[in-house]
Design a protein around this motif. Structure first.
Motif, PDB file in Angstrom:
ATOM      1  N   LEU A  85       5.254  -5.754  -1.489  1.00  0.00           N
ATOM      2  CA  LEU A  85       5.646  -4.340  -1.239  1.00  0.00           C
ATOM      3  C   LEU A  85       4.922  -3.625   0.072  1.00  0.00           C
ATOM      4  O   LEU A  85       5.656  -3.007   0.701  1.00  0.00           O
ATOM      5  CB  LEU A  85       5.293  -3.789  -2.491  1.00  0.00           C
ATOM      6  CG  LEU A  85       6.290  -3.669  -3.857  1.00  0.00           C
ATOM      7  CD1 LEU A  85       5.493  -3.121  -4.922  1.00  0.00           C
ATOM      8  CD2 LEU A  85       7.463  -3.076  -3.375  1.00  0.00           C
ATOM      9  N   ARG A  86       3.720  -4.004   0.069  1.00  0.00           N
ATOM     10  CA  ARG A  86       2.701  -3.472   1.187  1.00  0.00           C
ATOM     11  C   ARG A  86       3.263  -4.037   2.680  1.00  0.00           C
ATOM     12  O   ARG A  86       3.475  -3.450   3.580  1.00  0.00           O
ATOM     13  CB  ARG A  86       1.435  -3.654   0.912  1.00  0.00           C
ATOM     14  CG  ARG A  86       0.661  -3.084  -0.020  1.00  0.00           C
ATOM     15  CD  ARG A  86      -0.647  -3.396  -0.451  1.00  0.00           C
ATOM     16  NE  ARG A  86      -1.306  -2.301  -1.236  1.00  0.00           N
ATOM     17  CZ  ARG A  86      -2.612  -2.475  -2.060  1.00  0.00           C
ATOM     18  NH1 ARG A  86      -3.075  -3.592  -1.882  1.00  0.00           N
ATOM     19  NH2 ARG A  86      -2.986  -1.617  -2.644  1.00  0.00           N
ATOM     20  N   LEU A  87       3.812  -5.504   2.329  1.00  0.00           N
ATOM     21  CA  LEU A  87       4.281  -6.060   3.720  1.00  0.00           C
ATOM     22  C   LEU A  87       5.729  -5.280   4.004  1.00  0.00           C
ATOM     23  O   LEU A  87       5.944  -5.047   5.069  1.00  0.00           O
ATOM     24  CB  LEU A  87       4.423  -7.534   3.745  1.00  0.00           C
ATOM     25  CG  LEU A  87       5.067  -8.303   4.901  1.00  0.00           C
ATOM     26  CD1 LEU A  87       4.317  -8.246   5.716  1.00  0.00           C
ATOM     27  CD2 LEU A  87       5.231  -9.943   4.281  1.00  0.00           C
ATOM     28  N   ALA A  88       6.359  -4.995   3.022  1.00  0.00           N
ATOM     29  CA  ALA A  88       7.797  -4.496   3.224  1.00  0.00           C
ATOM     30  C   ALA A  88       7.616  -2.901   3.938  1.00  0.00           C
ATOM     31  O   ALA A  88       8.282  -2.566   4.654  1.00  0.00           O
ATOM     32  CB  ALA A  88       8.678  -4.505   2.081  1.00  0.00           C
ATOM     33  N   LYS A  89       6.769  -2.329   3.409  1.00  0.00           N
ATOM     34  CA  LYS A  89       6.495  -1.037   3.737  1.00  0.00           C
ATOM     35  C   LYS A  89       6.127  -1.092   5.306  1.00  0.00           C
ATOM     36  O   LYS A  89       6.333  -0.048   5.952  1.00  0.00           O
ATOM     37  CB  LYS A  89       5.236  -0.541   2.857  1.00  0.00           C
ATOM     38  CG  LYS A  89       5.050   1.230   3.533  1.00  0.00           C
ATOM     39  CD  LYS A  89       3.936   1.792   2.478  1.00  0.00           C
ATOM     40  CE  LYS A  89       3.383   3.060   3.128  1.00  0.00           C
ATOM     41  NZ  LYS A  89       4.239   3.947   3.326  1.00  0.00           N
ATOM     42  N   SER A  90       5.509  -2.061   5.492  1.00  0.00           N
ATOM     43  CA  SER A  90       5.128  -1.997   7.143  1.00  0.00           C
ATOM     44  C   SER A  90       6.269  -2.235   8.143  1.00  0.00           C
ATOM     45  O   SER A  90       6.127  -2.119   9.366  1.00  0.00           O
ATOM     46  CB  SER A  90       3.927  -3.046   7.361  1.00  0.00           C
ATOM     47  OG  SER A  90       4.587  -4.333   7.249  1.00  0.00           O
ATOM     48  N   ARG A  91       7.396  -2.650   7.534  1.00  0.00           N
ATOM     49  CA  ARG A  91       8.467  -3.062   8.438  1.00  0.00           C
ATOM     50  C   ARG A  91       9.552  -2.602   8.160  1.00  0.00           C
ATOM     51  O   ARG A  91      10.519  -2.810   9.050  1.00  0.00           O
ATOM     52  CB  ARG A  91       8.531  -4.753   8.570  1.00  0.00           C
ATOM     53  CG  ARG A  91       8.738  -5.317   7.081  1.00  0.00           C
ATOM     54  CD  ARG A  91       8.623  -6.857   7.153  1.00  0.00           C
ATOM     55  NE  ARG A  91       8.776  -7.692   6.072  1.00  0.00           N
ATOM     56  CZ  ARG A  91       8.746  -8.758   5.751  1.00  0.00           C
ATOM     57  NH1 ARG A  91       7.929  -9.636   6.731  1.00  0.00           N
ATOM     58  NH2 ARG A  91       8.968  -9.460   4.858  1.00  0.00           N
TER      59      ARG A  91
END
Length: 415
Positions: free
Chosen positions: A53-59
């Motif tokens: 989720l955190r990786l997805a939020k960054s991109r």
């Protein structure tokens, strides 16, 4: 808007089920102008879901999660997202009431763990589950949109179409809608189709050309963005006409339907009936036809005559044609023709289709793996027979033989 699809479920990572949800969502999002930039699969592990989720939020701007909304302790998606966003989980009362009514109607007690399916993030919008129990969620936090959908496709698809998709559209800046035209092909492979259209594909801008292929089927989607359907048609029509001028003999439909559905619709519109006689395909052709809703309007039935005895008793094929010195054998042009002719005569169908061959894993009658004969007959007339040399494993040969039989029937109906 850029999107990422996160499929949650250890069973996906282990290959126990196929992630068809991602394909469905990607197509649905493309239709409303949302590009899917990433697809992620993560197991039922809180720390890994949180990391995804955190990786997805960054991109990306939009994150859609499927799976992990059920009643068991390994259904963690809502819990993890609530922790990531710093929100509490609260009961969605309509979902809980629906659940209680369902269990009461079945006369069985509702265990407490089922209540987990009625939980939602406190600041989210609920997405109703018309075909299941777990409520979906839609929430915007710090400029990122999150959608939580159930994993079972029969629940995920209607929830996305009826509730999530409109919610996403309400968050988008005004953009012109997408209009698409699907051209469906039979009797031509993906590489041959691409070769015939390579100059158009390489030069595409607007409209775009997107090929789709799966075993035995090829399609092209033409897409443009326009202010109206008439404007879109004006852009799509010249490209469609150019493709038809090159490959028109292989195009069976300008809509997203299967060849078997198209054939059954054609037969029904003419008041005609079809019957099939199968050997090496083992009923696969009959299954494909009966998978089409309303197939009984045109499909009489099928005879699976796997053994020579069944061919003789059920389809009236002489044993001297099937066995013995000098006999053509079960895997032959003569037998394919007789099977097609006889199944039409015996059932009273207007058309008969037959499949006989060698699916493997070994040779049969001294004939090679992949050798298949397809017979197509009008009742009361001699059958035409097509000889095929298929490649692949047993299941692939059965599928390709069934698809090929449909293609040759379509050619006859078209002529």
């Amino acid at each position: 808007m850029k999107a990422e699809i996160i499929a949650v479920g250890t069973e996906l990572l282990m290959g126990q089920i196929v992630n068809t949800n991602a394909q469905y969502l990607a197509r649905g999002l493309a239709d409303i102008g949302v590009g899917v930039y990433f697809q992620t699969v993560v197991g039922d592990n809180a720390s890994r879901i949180k990391e995804a989720l955190r990786l997805a939020k960054s991109r990306v701007d939009l994150i859609i999660c499927t799976g992990g909304l059920g009643p068991t302790q390994d259904d963690l998606t809502k819990d993890v997202l609530a922790e990531v966003l710093g929100q509490s989980l609260v009961i969605h009362q309509p979902s809980l009431d629906k659940m209680k009514t369902l269990f009461e109607g079945r006369g069985i007690p509702m265990v407490e763990s089922n209540m987990r399916q009625a939980l939602m993030l406190e600041h989210s919008d609920p997405l109703a589950n018309d075909t299941g129990l777990a409520v979906g969620n839609a929430v915007t936090h710090e400029g990122t949109h999150y959608i939580l959908l159930p994993g079972p496709p029969k629940e995920m698809k209607p929830m996305f179409d009826r509730y999530a998709r409109p919610w996403i559209e309400s968050k988008m800046d005004h953009v012109q809608p997408l209009y698409s035209l699907m051209l469906k092909f039979a009797g031509i492979g993906e590489s041959s189709l691409e070769h015939a259209l390579i100059d158009l594909i390489e030069a595409q801008s607007d409209p775009t050309i997107a090929p789709y292929a799966k075993e035995g089927e090829v399609a092209i989607r033409l897409t443009t963005r326009a202010a109206s359907a008439d404007e879109a048609a004006g852009r799509l029509k010249p490209l469609e006409q150019e493709i038809r001028s090159r490959l028109g003999e292989y195009i069976y439909a300008a809509e997203d339907i299967s060849l078997e559905q198209h054939i059954l619709q054609t037969l029904a519109s003419q008041g005609k009936k079809l019957a099939v006689a199968e050997s090496c395909s083992g009923g696969q052709l009959s299954d494909m036809l009966t998978s089409v809703p309303g197939s009984s309007d045109a499909f009489v039935g099928g005879i699976i005559s796997y053994s020579n005895t069944a061919k003789h008793k059920l389809l009236k094929i002489p044993m001297e044609q099937l066995e013995g010195d000098g006999a053509p054998g079960a895997i032959s042009e003569e037998t394919a023709a007789a099977m097609a002719e006889n199944v039409a005569e015996l059932t009273g169908a207007d058309y008969g289709v037959s499949i006989t061959g060698v699916a493997g894993p070994g040779e049969s009658e001294g004939k090679p793996i992949g050798l298949v004969y397809v017979g197509i007959a009008r009742r009361g007339e001699k059958a035409s027979v097509v000889k095929l040399q298929q490649s692949g494993n047993r299941e692939t040969i059965k599928l390709r033989a069934s698809k090929s039989s449909l293609y040759h029937l379509w050619k006859l109906l078209k002529s």
